[in-house]
Design an enzyme around this catalytic site. Structure first.
Site, mmCIF file in Angstrom:
data_model
loop_
_atom_site.group_PDB
_atom_site.id
_atom_site.type_symbol
_atom_site.label_atom_id
_atom_site.label_comp_id
_atom_site.label_asym_id
_atom_site.label_seq_id
_atom_site.Cartn_x
_atom_site.Cartn_y
_atom_site.Cartn_z
ATOM 1 N N THR A 107 39.376 35.922 39.071
ATOM 2 C CA THR A 107 39.196 36.508 40.400
ATOM 3 C C THR A 107 37.742 36.940 40.534
ATOM 4 O O THR A 107 37.219 37.647 39.679
ATOM 5 C CB THR A 107 40.117 37.716 40.648
ATOM 6 O OG1 THR A 107 39.769 38.311 41.905
ATOM 7 C CG2 THR A 107 40.032 38.767 39.551
ATOM 8 N N GLY A 108 37.082 36.480 41.583
ATOM 9 C CA GLY A 108 35.687 36.868 41.740
ATOM 10 C C GLY A 108 34.950 35.959 42.694
ATOM 11 O O GLY A 108 35.554 35.315 43.553
ATOM 12 N N THR A 109 33.628 35.913 42.535
ATOM 13 C CA THR A 109 32.776 35.083 43.383
ATOM 14 C C THR A 109 33.113 33.633 43.084
ATOM 15 O O THR A 109 32.592 33.050 42.134
ATOM 16 C CB THR A 109 31.291 35.328 43.039
ATOM 17 O OG1 THR A 109 31.106 36.693 42.676
ATOM 18 C CG2 THR A 109 30.392 34.984 44.207
ATOM 19 N N GLY A 110 33.987 33.046 43.891
ATOM 20 C CA GLY A 110 34.547 31.737 43.576
ATOM 21 C C GLY A 110 33.525 30.667 43.280
ATOM 22 O O GLY A 110 33.683 29.868 42.354
ATOM 23 N N ARG A 156 36.393 26.054 53.705
ATOM 24 C CA ARG A 156 35.823 26.484 52.422
ATOM 25 C C ARG A 156 36.948 26.615 51.397
ATOM 26 O O ARG A 156 37.987 27.198 51.641
ATOM 27 C CB ARG A 156 35.110 27.829 52.579
ATOM 28 C CG ARG A 156 34.540 28.396 51.263
ATOM 29 C CD ARG A 156 35.461 29.408 50.618
ATOM 30 N NE ARG A 156 34.868 30.050 49.436
ATOM 31 C CZ ARG A 156 35.529 30.831 48.594
ATOM 32 N NH1 ARG A 156 36.807 31.080 48.799
ATOM 33 N NH2 ARG A 156 34.932 31.373 47.552
ATOM 34 N N VAL A 157 36.724 26.050 50.228
ATOM 35 C CA VAL A 157 37.669 26.183 49.123
ATOM 36 C C VAL A 157 36.941 26.836 47.958
ATOM 37 O O VAL A 157 35.821 26.445 47.625
ATOM 38 C CB VAL A 157 38.227 24.809 48.692
ATOM 39 C CG1 VAL A 157 39.136 24.951 47.476
ATOM 40 C CG2 VAL A 157 38.980 24.158 49.848
ATOM 41 N N GLY A 158 37.558 27.830 47.357
ATOM 42 C CA GLY A 158 36.945 28.527 46.230
ATOM 43 C C GLY A 158 37.454 28.023 44.894
ATOM 44 O O GLY A 158 37.934 26.895 44.771
ATOM 45 N N ASP A 159 37.371 28.889 43.890
ATOM 46 C CA ASP A 159 37.726 28.469 42.529
ATOM 47 C C ASP A 159 39.221 28.453 42.269
ATOM 48 O O ASP A 159 39.674 27.800 41.327
ATOM 49 C CB ASP A 159 37.058 29.408 41.515
ATOM 50 C CG ASP A 159 37.591 30.838 41.615
ATOM 51 O OD1 ASP A 159 37.617 31.373 42.740
ATOM 52 O OD2 ASP A 159 37.975 31.420 40.588
ATOM 53 N N THR A 200 42.085 37.817 45.065
ATOM 54 C CA THR A 200 42.872 36.728 44.503
ATOM 55 C C THR A 200 43.980 37.391 43.725
ATOM 56 O O THR A 200 43.831 38.536 43.310
ATOM 57 C CB THR A 200 41.984 35.892 43.549
ATOM 58 O OG1 THR A 200 40.787 35.538 44.213
ATOM 59 C CG2 THR A 200 42.679 34.651 43.067
#
Length: 320
Positions: free
Chosen positions: A238-241, A215-218, A187
């Site tokens: 930034t990371g595991t969404g 799929r949508v993340g954070d 990210t």
């Protein structure tokens, strides 16, 4: 009044010592430095925090080293689906887009939503139509193609469909990235404080290699991947969404400062080093508080990051 300042990140993840390439490491450091400098220049000329973070993220989207815009990772279906968000700490207005594949700069689409719509988040085709209607540059999906990312998808698919968080597998490719491109949370983001004391945050991503389409993340979720409030802090994650969403990570930093009286460093460390880890979340965030303090915590081995106060040389880093 504190000095204007900007901070940026380009993803977090595991380090690839085996495949490390000094020349490529230098390219990352140079890219981070030049983006920080561009943001500093906007702030030095009296520009807004909102303009500084938007431009910093646009530049990161244009750089194929990072997983946003050009150089975005591929979905399982071999497509690109990008997300972006921007938030103004002065008004707490925000704009976001999710699942776009034809907007050259998703962050500019998010900014257009912030400025031209009563809504906050547009997705997929609707987001693209909105961006086009507001004059943004549209491209064909192959504009975002890079061979490295395509190879990364094939490696992921060969490993029984492992979903890869993008700076965590250049080891496999010997591509020489400082952070392992197959196991990296790819990210990009920026946070800034301007001369008027306004905060802003922006985040953009290509998502995760081999993710399912849709799929949508954070990243485009207010309070998870992006948050700004003049009363407290501006944050980009930034990371595991999925974990950042479940823990409302960006907003949690603000809440800990507002309700628990924690300092920026205390609040951001608590979120990254305790709360995210408790749920198995990996990654980091960048944050600037209303007094101009900067925090860049991460619980992974590395995070592409940089910051600079107006008048100072940019400070950049990759490892702990």
């Amino acid at each position: 009044m504190s000095k204007p300042v900007i901070a940026i990140h380009g993803g977090a993840g595991a380090i690839t010592r085996a495949a490390m390439n000094a020349e490529k490491e230098q390219r990352y450091i140079q890219a981070l430095s030049s983006v920080v400098a561009a943001g500093q220049q906007i702030l030095a000329q009296g520009g807004s925090a909102l303009d500084a973070v938007t431009e910093a993220v646009r530049l990161l989207e244009e750089c194929p080293l990072f997983n946003a815009g050009v150089g975005s990772v591929f979905t399982h279906q071999g497509t690109h689906e990008m997300d972006a968000c921007v938030m103004d700490g002065r008004t707490r207005d925000a704009g976001a887009v999710a699942g776009v594949s034809r907007v050259r700069n998703p962050i500019l689409a998010a900014r257009a939503v912030l400025e031209n719509s009563q809504h906050v988040l547009f997705a997929s085709e609707g987001a693209e139509k909105f961006a086009a209607a507001h004059g943004l540059e549209m491209v064909t999906p192959d504009f975002f193609f890079t061979q490295e990312r395509f190879d990364q998808l094939h490696r992921a698919q060969a490993e029984q469909g492992r979903v890869l968080l993008d700076h965590d597998g250049a080891a496999a490719s010997q591509a020489g990235d400082p952070l392992d491109a197959d196991r990296k949370f790819g990210t990009v983001g920026a946070v800034a404080l301007d001369a008027l004391g306004n905060l802003a945050a922006a985040t953009s991503t290509g998502g995760m290699t081999n993710k399912q389409a849709g799929r949508v993340g954070d990243t485009p979720i207010i309070g998870a991947g992006c948050y700004a409030n003049n009363a407290t802090v501006a944050v980009s994650s930034t990371g595991t969404g999925e974990i950042f969403m479940r823990s409302v990570a960006a907003y949690d930093v603000s809440a800990l400062m507002e309700y628990a009286g924690l300092s920026l460093q205390q609040a951001s460390d608590k979120v990254v080093q305790e709360k995210l880890l408790a749920l198995g979340g990996s990654g980091g965030l960048i944050a600037i508080d209303r007094d101009g303090n900067v925090a860049l915590p991460f619980n992974s081995e590395g995070m592409y990051r940089g910051f600079g106060y107006v008048g100072d040389a940019p400070t950049v880093g990759i490892y702990r």
